[in-house]
Design a protein around this motif. Structure first.
Motif, PDB file in Angstrom:
ATOM      1  N   GLU A  41       0.872  -1.181   0.000  1.00  7.20           N
ATOM      2  CA  GLU A  41       0.000   0.000   0.000  1.00  7.20           C
ATOM      3  C   GLU A  41       0.905   1.226   0.000  1.00  7.20           C
ATOM      4  O   GLU A  41       1.925   1.236   0.688  1.00  7.20           O
ATOM      5  CB  GLU A  41      -0.872   0.028   1.258  1.00  7.20           C
ATOM      6  CG  GLU A  41      -1.827  -1.128   1.389  1.00  7.20           C
ATOM      7  CD  GLU A  41      -3.057  -0.969   0.528  1.00  7.20           C
ATOM      8  OE1 GLU A  41      -3.388   0.174   0.147  1.00  7.20           O
ATOM      9  OE2 GLU A  41      -3.686  -1.988   0.238  1.00  7.20           O
ATOM     10  N   ASP A  51      -0.551   1.956   9.495  1.00  6.80           N
ATOM     11  CA  ASP A  51      -1.429   1.016   8.797  1.00  6.80           C
ATOM     12  C   ASP A  51      -0.731   0.365   7.601  1.00  6.80           C
ATOM     13  O   ASP A  51      -1.394  -0.121   6.691  1.00  6.80           O
ATOM     14  CB  ASP A  51      -2.687   1.738   8.313  1.00  6.80           C
ATOM     15  CG  ASP A  51      -3.521   2.286   9.464  1.00  6.80           C
ATOM     16  OD1 ASP A  51      -3.609   1.595  10.502  1.00  6.80           O
ATOM     17  OD2 ASP A  51      -4.053   3.396   9.328  1.00  6.80           O
ATOM     18  N   LEU A  53       1.024  -2.017   4.959  1.00  6.72           N
ATOM     19  CA  LEU A  53       0.855  -3.400   4.538  1.00  6.72           C
ATOM     20  C   LEU A  53       2.132  -3.760   3.779  1.00  6.72           C
ATOM     21  O   LEU A  53       2.401  -3.214   2.707  1.00  6.72           O
ATOM     22  CB  LEU A  53      -0.372  -3.547   3.642  1.00  6.72           C
ATOM     23  CG  LEU A  53      -0.797  -4.960   3.284  1.00  6.72           C
ATOM     24  CD1 LEU A  53      -1.120  -5.768   4.544  1.00  6.72           C
ATOM     25  CD2 LEU A  53      -1.986  -4.933   2.359  1.00  6.72           C
TER      26      LEU A  53
END
Length: 64
Positions: A41, A51, A53
């Protein structure tokens, strides 16, 4: 290639590295070169890192 995908901040990546290392050893492989991390991401700033990834990849060979 042995791979694992982890989600979350960098400080939590030790869990993913431990898991892939355990899998490599348990399945009769040895690390055959440097690892790499591929961000799946886009990370657009410091807030996005929490967050993240990330796919962690280790080249492997059959253990001697």
């Amino acid at each position: 290639m042995a791979t694992v995908i982890r989600a979350g901040p960098d400080y939590a990546s030790h869990t993913a590295f431990g898991a892939i290392g355990g899998w490599i050893e348990a399945n009769g492989y040895a690390i055959a070169g440097p690892c790499r991390e591929v961000f799946l991401e886009p990370v657009t700033g410091p807030q996005a890192l929490k967050d993240a990834l990330v796919e962690i990849q280790f080249p492997v060979r059959a253990a001697a």
